[in-house]
Enzyme design. Structure first.
Site, PDB file in Angstrom:
ATOM      1  CG  ASP A 153      -0.283   0.038   2.557  1.00 29.80           C
ATOM      2  OD1 ASP A 153       0.874  -0.417   2.670  1.00 29.80           O
ATOM      3  OD2 ASP A 153      -0.902   0.530   3.525  1.00 29.80           O
ATOM      4  CE1 TYR A 154       4.456   5.750   3.639  1.00 35.51           C
ATOM      5  CE2 TYR A 154       6.439   4.719   2.772  1.00 35.51           C
ATOM      6  CZ  TYR A 154       5.812   5.788   3.378  1.00 35.51           C
ATOM      7  OH  TYR A 154       6.540   6.905   3.718  1.00 35.51           O
ATOM      8  CB  SER A 155       5.776   0.578  -2.137  1.00 35.87           C
ATOM      9  OG  SER A 155       7.157   0.683  -2.067  1.00 35.87           O
ATOM     10  CB  SER A 157       0.442   5.463  -1.442  1.00 37.40           C
ATOM     11  OG  SER A 157       1.470   5.529  -0.459  1.00 37.40           O
TER      12      SER A 157
END
Ligand SMILES: NC(=O)c1ccc[n+]([C@@H]2O[C@H](COP(=O)([O-])OP(=O)(O)OC[C@H]3O[C@@H](n4cnc5c(N)ncnc54)[C@H](O)[C@@H]3O)[C@@H](O)[C@H]2O)c1
Length: 281
Positions: A153-155, A157
């Protein structure tokens, strides 16, 4: 190189300014003579940073804003008035493997780290363009340059945030608007957002200090830089994609990049950021 934005006398708005890197940038900008507007979803932290700046003789306003709420962003932007520097800094991470993350956590990461870039930037860019000056800062991440295990999710985003900045930069250059953009891609920072992460080669890929990163971002805004990657060697990582995938993956393993999240603990439940630690930058 585009002109930088002079911080003395400027209005600097920082999203997620209530803790971590955002708080440090707010304190540092105020010390350089900016009027700082702090936006954060956490009312208490937002007000605490405002009070800290005012107590030191600086100029600051605090607004409790959820940057994922389009209408709230529009209304808060009217109250904030024109800004010279917009720092899109608010960010969250789930830190779970894809099948372990909740639907809600994944959606929240995308809303805060990606969608909010649109709502907040659109609220201020027109004013900057009409005054033909200003800087829009997007705080992406090294995880926006290379994907990391436990960060789907973070990467993703942060790749989107990086792309958002690059496209916006192209638009603004084509229109000769006089508005600069800056993308910031730090490796891990000691803010508490990534508590527990470990780096295999601390000399090569160190865990950065909040204050060090905040100072470099403010210097980059003033100098008119367009890209800030910390430490600079991280710039090489995406270039390694020219190699076959197996070799690239092996190199990421050797650098320890894919094991950094093995001991990630995240924040203690119910807290956002660490308690303010010293006056800083
Ligand atoms: N800490 C790191 O290792 C690291 C590394 C690279 C990039 N970054 C990026 O730097 C930025 C700052 O991170 P940090 O480490 O200071 O984290 P942090 O958690 O200390 O600060 C993030 C702030 O964003 C606020 N926020 C969260 N959701 C919000 C919302 N919906 N509306 C408004 N505010 C909201 C939080 O309340 C918090 O004050 C983030 O974009 C993060 O992804 C962090």
């Amino acid at each position: 190189m585009p002109k930088g934005t002079r911080l003395s006398g400027a209005t600097v708005l920082i999203t997620g300014g209530g803790s971590g890197l955002g708080r440090r940038m707010a304190l540092g900008a105020a010390r350089r003579g900016s009027r700082v507007v702090i936006w954060d979803v956490d009312a208490e932290r937002c007000a605490a940073v405002r009070d800290e700046i005012r107590a030191a003789g600086g100029s600051a306003e605090a607004q409790t804003v959820d940057v994922t709420d389009r209408e709230a962003v529009k209304a808060a932007a009217v109250v904030a008035g024109p800004v010279d520097v917009l720092v899109n800094n608010a960010g969250v991470v789930s830190g779970r493997q894809l099948l372990d993350a909740t639907d809600e956590a994944i959606e929240r990461t995308m809303k805060v780290n990606v969608m909010a870039l649109y709502w907040v930037t659109r609220a201020f860019l027109g004013g900057m363009a009409s005054r033909r000056r200003g800087t829009v800062v997007t705080v992406a991440s090294a995880a926006g340059l290379v994907g990391v295990a436990r960060q789907t999710d973070y990467s993703a985003s942060k790749f989107a945030a990086f792309g958002f900045n690059e496209s916006l930069r192209a638009e603004l250059r084509a229109g000769k608007t006089g508005v600069n953009t800056l993308v910031v891609c730090p490796y891990y920072i000691d803010t508490g957002m990534f508590d527990g992460v470990r780096t295999r080669w601390p000399r090569l890929l160190p865990i950065l200090q909040e204050e060090q990163v905040a100072t470099k971002v403010l210097d980059a805004i003033a100098a008119g830089r367009r890209k800030l990657v910390l430490p600079p060697i991280v710039n090489l990582l995406p270039a390694l994609r020219i190699l076959p995938v197996g070799v690239f993956d092996r190199l990421m393993d050797v650098l320890g990049v894919n094991r950094t999240m093995d001991h990630f603990t995240g924040r203690p439940a119910g807290t956002r950021g660490r308690p303010p630690a010293g006056p800083g930058t």
